[in-house]
Structure formats: C-alpha cells, structure tokens
Motif scaffolding. Structure first.
Motif, mmCIF file in Angstrom:
data_model
loop_
_atom_site.group_PDB
_atom_site.id
_atom_site.type_symbol
_atom_site.label_atom_id
_atom_site.label_comp_id
_atom_site.label_asym_id
_atom_site.label_seq_id
_atom_site.Cartn_x
_atom_site.Cartn_y
_atom_site.Cartn_z
ATOM 1 N N PRO A 154 80.002 69.001 54.507
ATOM 2 C CA PRO A 154 79.092 68.675 53.394
ATOM 3 C C PRO A 154 79.777 68.769 52.029
ATOM 4 N N GLU A 155 80.672 69.747 51.869
ATOM 5 C CA GLU A 155 81.360 69.908 50.575
ATOM 6 C C GLU A 155 82.247 68.704 50.287
ATOM 7 N N LEU A 202 81.062 61.798 46.911
ATOM 8 C CA LEU A 202 79.934 61.138 46.237
ATOM 9 C C LEU A 202 79.996 61.367 44.728
ATOM 10 N N GLN A 203 80.255 62.612 44.324
ATOM 11 C CA GLN A 203 80.321 62.925 42.895
ATOM 12 C C GLN A 203 81.477 62.182 42.216
ATOM 13 N N PHE A 234 76.388 58.517 53.900
ATOM 14 C CA PHE A 234 75.057 58.602 53.284
ATOM 15 C C PHE A 234 74.100 57.501 53.717
ATOM 16 N N ALA A 288 81.854 65.718 51.530
ATOM 17 C CA ALA A 288 80.975 64.568 51.304
ATOM 18 C C ALA A 288 80.453 64.581 49.871
ATOM 19 N N ARG A 289 80.078 65.765 49.411
ATOM 20 C CA ARG A 289 79.553 65.898 48.052
ATOM 21 C C ARG A 289 80.629 65.549 47.024
ATOM 22 N N SER A 333 74.098 69.802 50.903
ATOM 23 C CA SER A 333 74.998 69.978 49.756
ATOM 24 C C SER A 333 75.493 68.645 49.222
ATOM 25 N N SER A 334 75.281 67.562 49.984
ATOM 26 C CA SER A 334 75.782 66.268 49.517
ATOM 27 C C SER A 334 74.827 65.572 48.561
ATOM 28 N N GLU A 335 73.702 66.214 48.197
ATOM 29 C CA GLU A 335 72.710 65.552 47.347
ATOM 30 C C GLU A 335 72.330 66.376 46.114
ATOM 31 N N PRO A 336 73.300 66.781 45.280
ATOM 32 C CA PRO A 336 72.934 67.628 44.143
ATOM 33 C C PRO A 336 72.047 66.916 43.120
ATOM 34 N N GLU A 337 72.279 65.607 42.922
ATOM 35 C CA GLU A 337 71.498 64.876 41.918
ATOM 36 C C GLU A 337 70.033 64.802 42.331
ATOM 37 N N THR A 338 69.821 64.471 43.600
ATOM 38 C CA THR A 338 68.442 64.382 44.085
ATOM 39 C C THR A 338 67.772 65.746 44.025
ATOM 40 N N PRO A 397 67.025 61.812 35.976
ATOM 41 C CA PRO A 397 66.693 60.582 36.681
ATOM 42 C C PRO A 397 67.100 60.658 38.147
ATOM 43 N N GLU A 398 66.377 59.960 38.982
ATOM 44 C CA GLU A 398 66.715 59.936 40.396
ATOM 45 C C GLU A 398 67.998 59.131 40.565
ATOM 46 N N PRO A 399 69.000 59.634 41.313
ATOM 47 C CA PRO A 399 70.247 58.878 41.466
ATOM 48 C C PRO A 399 70.015 57.593 42.263
#
Lengths: 335, 264
Positions: free
Chosen positions: B191-192, B198-199, B251, B194-195, A56-61, B160-162
C-alpha cells in the motif's frame, strides 16, 4: 477499491449537497424523513471514512471524507439552538433585562468598585485640591466650577451649533469602545475590569466633589443626569459582563471545565454588551443634543426631571421587563 | 487539551470515527489580518467618498456618519464576515483559513461576536502583541478571543475529491495485455508503494522537468523489479508512463462495476 468508490460516491455527493444547502440557507428546516436521511448519509460516510483509514493508497479521498464528516458532525451533534432571525425588540426588552437580572451579583460588585473609586476620587480632591490636574486630566474641567457655570449661562451663541451630530457620534463610539474594553478586561480574571471601573469612579467622584464644593450642585446634576442616567449604568453593566467573564475563567467552587464555564456565559456576555451599546447610543444623543444646554436655554429643573424619568424607566426595564416570559434557566455558569 | 503545541486538532465522534482539523499558524493568521486591514481601509475610503456628498448638504451629518461608519467597520467587519461566511473574512478566504468551533460543532453567533470583541485586548499594546503571544503559547494556537469564545482557526477544511478518471483514463496500458502478471503486480506492491506512485502522479505538474525525471526513473525501476513484464510490454515507454500504467492496474479493476442506485 474502485468498486467501493463508485458505489459510495453518490452518497458523499448527496451529503455534500445537503451540507451546502444547510450552510447557504440557515433558516431551512428539514422534516423528519429528511432528517433521518441526513443522519443515514452521515453515518454511511462516517463508516466509509472508517474503511478509508485502512487504504493507505487513498489519502486525498480520506481527507475529502474527513472534511465531509467534520461538517456533518457539526450539524448532527450541535445541541445548541440555531440563531433566530433578528428580533431587536425582543432582545432589548426581554433577553437583555433577563440576562441582567440573572447576574445581578456581578452588577452589584461593579457598583461597589465604582463607588469605591468615587469615594477615593472625591476624598483625594477634597483633601488635596492641587491634585485636580492629575485626577481630572481634561482641559474643560480645569477651570473652577463657578467660572464654567457663569460662562455657560452667559453664553450668547450656541457653541454646539454645527457640531452636535459629530460630538454625539464621537461620544457613542468612544463610550462603546470603553465598554467593550471593560468587558474584554474580564479576560484578566476580572482584575482589569476592577481597575477600569475604579478609574471611572475616581473621575466621577472627583468631578462631583469639585462641583459640590464649588456650590454648583444643581448645575452638576442638571448637566450629568440626562445622559449619565444611561451612560453610567451602561458602564456598570459592561463591568458586570467583565466580572461574569472573570468568574467563568476563575471558576471558584465549580466542577465544570473551563470550556464549559465559558460556553455557559458566552451568550449572556454578548447580550449584555449589545444592550450596553444600545444604551450608549441613546446616552450619546442626549449628551450631544440636550445635556450641553443649560439655563437660561433649558431650566435645570426640566433637565433633572428628564434625567430622573430616564433613570426610573431604565430601572423599570432592568428590574421588571421580560419577567412574564422569564425562562427557568439557572444562573449561567453556576454549578 | 494537550499540554504541548499541536498542528492538528483530532476530534473523535460518538460513532468512533476520528477526523482532524489542521490548525492555522500565527504567521498565516497575521497575513490574513493584514489583508483584512487593507479591506477595512478600502471600505472606509469608499464610504468617505460617498459621505463626501452628504458633507455638501450638511457637514455635521457627514462627519457624524463618517465617525459611525469607521467604528462600525472596525468592530463589525470581522463579526459580519465571519457570521455570514461561516467563519471566514476576506483575508481568511484568500489564505484558505476558517474559524470553527473548538469541538467541531457549528459556529454560533455569540462565539463570532465574542472573539471579535476580545480583539481589543488581543491587539494590545500594538500589532496584536498580546494575541500573538497567547497564540504562540496556546497548544491550539488560540488568541485570547479564541480561548474565551472556544474557537480555533483551521486551514482549508474542505478538500476537493480527487479525480482519478482524469489522471488515468484514455491511455493504452500495455501491461494489461498480461493478466497473470497484472494480478501478481497487485499482490506484490505494498500500500505504501502504491500511495507513493499515485502521489507522484498527482503532483507531477508541481515538479520541474529534471525533478520529475529524478523521481520517476528510480520509482519505475523499482516497480519493474517487483514484476518483470515481457520486453514488448515494458520497453519503449517512459518511466513516468510505466508508473502511470502500474497505478492504473492498482487502482482500477479490469471491469468497472458501476451501481449508482446504492446511494439512497
């Protein structure tokens, strides 16, 4: 995660580059080894996407991978033939007549509706001549046929001088628009196509009756046949295409889904309408540069003979052309 | 097809993978159409200027070519653009829209041609009323041309790839001085969370200064509460930098094992 990204990214980049190349060069063909590798990359990226869904930590990828898999999926699972290079002669002399014959019943329906309109228009004008302005709302058709023939035959100057090209282009574009509209009206389950063909038939029937009752049959045939031998069949074929579309939408007695039925006829519709457009270009040229000249400039017999020759050649094209290389494909859209 | 209106079309591949295509809304499509109409008008203005020279030689030929060019632009613009640009016109490019096959397959020429031919019906009686209504009623926002051609219009299917390297690299991370706390942090952050962290970093440039403070301060406070680092590691750095350090730990592993030979 980092290890996963680092190890998989080259495969994604390679797949993306292959997809870019496929999109940039539609005629590029992969050999077997390249195809296998392409399929391997697709499956590997698909598997990576499956794994990414759990991160869930990689939505962009994940979105990036979704876009890649979506593009590759379209290429891998596409079973329809890729578009060929433009082959206009093959298309007009082989595909167009073959498609026309495959849907001949829709054409006869188109003819029947137009004839019904002709009978209605002719009968209405014969029974009620005062209805002429309603049935034929065109200025140049309001005068009596005898008067028009007299004017045309006694003309001392060329009324088409300097406007033939423009007139011809306007006819081509207008008639093509009407044909496209007749096809598109098939989306109303064919009802709109019926109305369009019937209306055209009414006008044709009323004009013909007006000139026949006025004793100007020879002028009428000489005037209409040179361009009408292509123009009228073109509109009828546009109606045929409209009925094919309508039938696919209704799907009488067919188990295939609506999407499958439409997919089965879509190529035929495009072939027919492009064929119609080509016919109307010819009809426009003849109407602008030939049909508008009458005796004494061009004898009616010559015009009628020319029109009959055109009609014969067109009938030959539609009935026979492409027969030798005819595919054994069953009627598109049939069960 | 779902009975209710959806904002994305989910396609499941035979490999068991699902991917989604976000559908374009009628308003965005209308704006794209306005841009395309402006493009057609511009092209026609250019053609008229060029054909003005032909008019000087032969007025009939000039007028005739103008009629044909206008017709070709009206009918052919959408068809040619969408075929050569794989489902995009100028308007769709500007608004990042694309016409695609409704099953996710490759777009065929007959689909492009058909959806543009049926446009004459969609445009009736004026301003695409029929097409707009069909699009609003359709679960997949399809106008009549799309229904017949089996196409849909999606938003920005390519992303695009981040670039995490650019986001995180080159900064000293004081939290990494304590490997045991670092490991505990990886264990405790969900995970939530962490997301979310990151966002927040990925979107920081889209936020006003105050909004950025309002976002990062509670987020950093929450992360600080999960694992307490010694004051010399966590004090004196801003809330945003603290979140950045945490994302760096979550990450990026301590040693980056790079093996580029695995691709083929």
């Amino acid at each position: 995660m980092r290890k996963f990204l680092e190890s998989e990214r080259p495969a994604w980049t390679e797949l993306e580059n292959l997809l870019d190349k496929l999109e940039a060069e539609p005629n590029w063909r992969m050999d077997l080894a390249q195809l296998k590798h392409f399929h391997y990359l697709y499956e590997r990226t698909s598997a990576d996407l499956g794994k990414m869904v759990t991160f869930s930590s990689e939505p962009e990828t994940r979105r990036h991978l979704e876009a890649l898999v979506a593009r590759a999926y379209g290429e891998i699972h596409e079973s329809r033939e890729k578009a060929h290079r433009l082959r206009p002669l093959h298309w007009f002399f082989v595909l167009f007549p073959q498609t026309f014959r495959r849907h001949i019943r829709a054409f006869w329906l188109s003819v029947a509706v137009t004839l019904a309109g002709c009978v209605f228009g002719g009968a209405a004008l014969a029974l009620d001549p005062d209805a002429k302005p309603v049935l034929l709302p065109f200025e140049h058709l309001q005068i009596s046929p005898a008067e028009r023939v007299s004017r045309e035959e006694k003309a001392t100057h060329d009324r088409m001088a300097g406007v033939k090209g423009t007139f011809s282009s306007e006819l081509m574009t207008h008639n093509t628009q009407v044909s496209i509209f007749t096809l598109a009206l098939g989306a109303t389950w064919g009802v709109g196509t019926i109305l369009m063909l019937f209306y055209n038939g009414v006008i044709l029937g009323a004009v013909s009756t007006d000139y026949i009752l006025g004793g100007q049959t020879k002028f009428l045939v000489g005037w209409l046949l040179p361009h009408g031998s292509f123009e009228i069949p073109a509109i009828l074929i546009a109606g045929q295409a409209g009925f094919i579309l309508g039938r696919a939408l209704i799907g009488w007695g067919r188990r295939a889904s609506l999407r499958s039925r439409l997919q089965a006829v879509s190529q035929d519709l495009v072939i027919l309408i492009f064929g119609v457009s080509a016919m109307l270009v010819w009809a426009g040229l003849i109407e602008g540069f030939f049909s508008q000249y009458h005796e004494p400039v061009i004898s009616y017999s010559v015009k009628i003979l020319f029109g009959l020759t055109e009609l014969g050649l067109l009938a030959l094209l539609l009935a026979k052309s492409g027969s030798a290389s005819a595919t054994k494909t069953p009627e598109a859209g049939s069960p | 097809m779902n009975a209710s209106r959806v904002s994305t079309l989910v396609i499941r591949t035979p490999e068991g993978i699902a991917f989604s295509l976000p559908l374009a809304c009628p308003v965005t499509r209308s704006i794209a159409w306005l841009i395309d109409a402006a493009c057609i008008a511009a092209v026609m203005s250019l053609v008229r200027s060029v054909l003005g020279l032909v008019n000087l030689i032969n007025a009939d030929l000039g007028a005739s070519l103008t009629v044909l060019a206008y017709f070709a632009a009206q009918i052919g613009y959408g068809m040619m653009c969408e075929w050569f640009w794989r489902g995009q016109t100028v308007g769709k490019r500007v608004l990042r829209l694309r016409v695609v096959d409704a099953r996710g397959l490759r777009l065929q020429f007959n689909q492009v041609a058909l959806r543009n031919l049926i446009r004459v019906l969609d445009a009736l009686p004026a301003f695409y009323l029929v097409g707009g209504t069909a699009s609003l009623l359709s679960p997949r926002a399809q106008r009549l041309g799309d229904l017949v051609a089996n196409t849909i219009v999606v938003r920005n299917p390519r992303t695009p790839e981040p670039d995490l390297d650019q986001l995180l690299s080159g900064k000293f991370n004081s939290l990494r001085e304590y490997p045991h706390l670092e490991a505990r942090l990886r264990q405790r952050v969900s995970p939530e969370e962490a997301r979310l962290a990151l966002q927040s970093l990925l979107r920081r440039d889209q936020l006003e200064l105050q909004a950025r403070l309002d976002l990062f301060e509670p987020l950093a406070a929450h992360l600080r509460s999960l694992v307490v680092f010694p004051p010399e590691a966590s004090e004196g750095i801003t809330a945003e930098q603290y979140v950045r350090n945490v994302v760096d730990i979550l990450f990026r592993p301590r040693v980056s094992p790079v093996n580029p030979n695995l691709s083929a």
